[in-house]
Design an enzyme around this catalytic site. Structure first.
Site, PDB file in Angstrom:
ATOM      1  N   ARG A  28       1.550   5.131 -16.164  1.00  0.00           N
ATOM      2  CA  ARG A  28       1.874   3.629 -16.160  1.00  0.00           C
ATOM      3  C   ARG A  28       2.119   2.989 -17.685  1.00  0.00           C
ATOM      4  O   ARG A  28       1.124   2.607 -18.283  1.00  0.00           O
ATOM      5  CB  ARG A  28       0.725   2.761 -15.144  1.00  0.00           C
ATOM      6  CG  ARG A  28       1.676   1.197 -15.217  1.00  0.00           C
ATOM      7  CD  ARG A  28       0.861   0.671 -13.942  1.00  0.00           C
ATOM      8  NE  ARG A  28      -0.528   0.346 -14.243  1.00  0.00           N
ATOM      9  CZ  ARG A  28      -1.310  -0.234 -13.327  1.00  0.00           C
ATOM     10  NH1 ARG A  28      -1.202  -0.090 -12.164  1.00  0.00           N
ATOM     11  NH2 ARG A  28      -2.461  -0.466 -13.697  1.00  0.00           N
ATOM     12  N   SER A  42       3.578   1.005  -3.587  1.00  0.00           N
ATOM     13  CA  SER A  42       2.481   0.072  -3.402  1.00  0.00           C
ATOM     14  C   SER A  42       2.936  -0.976  -2.126  1.00  0.00           C
ATOM     15  O   SER A  42       3.837  -1.427  -2.107  1.00  0.00           O
ATOM     16  CB  SER A  42       2.360  -0.953  -4.736  1.00  0.00           C
ATOM     17  OG  SER A  42       2.290  -0.057  -5.818  1.00  0.00           O
ATOM     18  N   LYS A  69      -4.486  -5.429 -13.554  1.00  0.00           N
ATOM     19  CA  LYS A  69      -3.204  -5.915 -12.930  1.00  0.00           C
ATOM     20  C   LYS A  69      -3.440  -7.283 -12.406  1.00  0.00           C
ATOM     21  O   LYS A  69      -4.074  -7.508 -11.236  1.00  0.00           O
ATOM     22  CB  LYS A  69      -2.706  -4.905 -11.862  1.00  0.00           C
ATOM     23  CG  LYS A  69      -1.346  -5.141 -11.650  1.00  0.00           C
ATOM     24  CD  LYS A  69      -0.936  -3.766 -10.699  1.00  0.00           C
ATOM     25  CE  LYS A  69       0.748  -3.749 -10.616  1.00  0.00           C
ATOM     26  NZ  LYS A  69       1.278  -4.385  -9.505  1.00  0.00           N
TER      27      LYS A  69
END
Length: 206
Positions: free
Chosen positions: A39, A108, A137
């Site tokens: 990521r 997700s 996050k």
């Protein structure tokens, strides 16, 4: 349904020191990480591409699937094993068309409708969270253990839990029906990623 070992799912964080970053991933795999997702939310495309190639060398060596977060183009360019998309990324059904049926597709989902739609649209697994408070996050929706169980029960594809999971709280999730723990900081920020991975896997398998 694809047979994917999701039991310990490593999601990487920012790669400022590339050598350390790569060594952490390799040590984590030695400790039992079964799947790796890169990521890189802020990297330039070329940097992301080059980094992904380096990570792929490691994951290929240990025969561990490599997933690219969000960037279908990077995943296809390096022939990664799959892609993971969020609710604001490329739609799941379009992503599936782009990557084909052989690649792994994760989505997700924080609610039952999101999870069901992802399953219908071709997802192979769901990532659900944040199950605990997380610093990696900030905008992640919070879900309870009850929510997590209900999402697991509502679909036929596997679910991994993500968000603030570490050695102190992972045991709280083992009876929810999830197929894996998805972790970032507990491994990426660890002084001993191999040992951290072993511990987390032991907790999950207990």
């Amino acid at each position: 349904m694809k047979n994917i070992d999701l039991s310990l799912y490593l999601v990487t964080d920012k790669s400022d020191d590339v050598e350390k970053f790569l060594k952490t991933i390799e040590e984590a795999i030695k400790g039992g990480v079964s799947i790796v997702q890169i990521r890189e939310k802020t990297s330039e495309t070329l940097d992301f591409y080059n980094l992904s190639l380096k990570v792929k060398e490691i994951t290929s060596k240990y025969n561990v699937p490599l997933i690219i977060n969000d960037r279908v183009d990077i995943a296809l360019a390096i022939d990664a094993d799959g892609v993971h998309v969020g609710q604001s990324d490329m739609p799941c059904d379009i992503t599936r068309k782009l990557i084909g049926n052989d690649k792994i597709l994760g989505v997700s989902a924080a609610t039952i409708p999101e999870a069901k739609k992802a399953e219908e649209d071709g997802a192979d697994y769901i990532g659900t969270g944040a199950v605990f408070p997380t610093s990696t996050k900030d905008d992640a929706p919070k879900i309870t253990k009850k929510d997590l169980k209900e999402i697991v029960d509502s679909i036929n594809i596997p679910v991994v839990a993500i968000g603030g999971i570490n050695h102190n709280n992972a045991h709280e999730l083992v009876d929810t029906g999830i197929k894996g723990l998805s972790v970032v900081s507990a491994i990426m920020s660890s002084d001993n990623p191999k040992e951290s991975s072993e511990k987390l896997l032991n907790i999950f398998n207990s």
